[in-house]
Design a protein around this motif. Sequence first.
Motif, mmCIF file in Angstrom:
data_model
loop_
_atom_site.group_PDB
_atom_site.id
_atom_site.type_symbol
_atom_site.label_atom_id
_atom_site.label_comp_id
_atom_site.label_asym_id
_atom_site.label_seq_id
_atom_site.Cartn_x
_atom_site.Cartn_y
_atom_site.Cartn_z
ATOM 1 N N GLU A 126 0.848 -1.197 0.000
ATOM 2 C CA GLU A 126 0.000 0.000 0.000
ATOM 3 C C GLU A 126 0.881 1.242 0.000
ATOM 4 N N TYR A 127 0.361 2.322 -0.554
ATOM 5 C CA TYR A 127 1.006 3.608 -0.344
ATOM 6 C C TYR A 127 0.284 4.301 0.806
ATOM 7 N N ILE A 128 1.007 5.151 1.512
ATOM 8 C CA ILE A 128 0.514 5.724 2.763
ATOM 9 C C ILE A 128 0.253 7.215 2.589
ATOM 10 N N VAL A 129 -0.931 7.641 3.037
ATOM 11 C CA VAL A 129 -1.332 9.041 2.909
ATOM 12 C C VAL A 129 -1.744 9.581 4.276
ATOM 13 N N PRO A 130 -1.141 10.679 4.725
ATOM 14 C CA PRO A 130 -1.611 11.314 5.958
ATOM 15 C C PRO A 130 -2.920 12.050 5.669
ATOM 16 N N VAL A 131 -3.881 11.947 6.579
ATOM 17 C CA VAL A 131 -5.218 12.507 6.344
ATOM 18 C C VAL A 131 -5.647 13.335 7.546
ATOM 19 N N TYR A 132 -6.142 14.524 7.256
ATOM 20 C CA TYR A 132 -6.748 15.374 8.283
ATOM 21 C C TYR A 132 -8.130 15.788 7.800
#
Length: 201
Positions: A126-132
């Motif tokens: 998986e690729y990782i995405v920071p989410v707010y």
Amino acid sequence: MSINEKFAAIILAAGASSRMGTTKALLNFDEKFTFVEKIIEQFVNAGAEKCVVVCNSNNFNQIKYLEKKNIILVENDIQESSRFYSIYLGCKNLKEYEYIFIHNVDNPYIKTSDIEKIYLNKSPNEYIVPVYNNQGGHPILINKKILEQILIQTTYNQILRNFLKLFNRKNVIFVEENILYNINTYEQYNKLKNNNIWKRV
């Protein structure tokens, strides 16, 4: 704490900065650092073994002073090329790494702890995405499988977001919105410079 594994980072600084009217990489973050210097510092503090800064032909010589053992400068000399091509150029220099961060030079607000949190969620699938607040931010973290797919592309006029739809995504939830901030105009620059986040990072 720093990450005790090998990883690298690509910092994208090849944009024309047309709305800003000056090289964003060299804007002052504070009295000590420029944007690009601050970003590099955070990645190095987190344990990045190499940082690749992708520049354009106009700002390459201005940023060349950064060149040293763990900082690689790459020139994207095709002005009309896409951001994807800059990522491709960065990846060409990092073939040996299992995990690579991709970060934009117009977000100098990333913190070492943010990088560490994203990396702790790394995945070979998986690729990782920071989410707010349901919005994806930066940096993103790609794995070697994605890197290898980027390197075999022959069409560079792609949007990274669309390209990544070919792969599984993993979100990492953040409670601070600094991962979303970016600077495109002097109005944004001055507003955020006077904001408390400027002092916290």
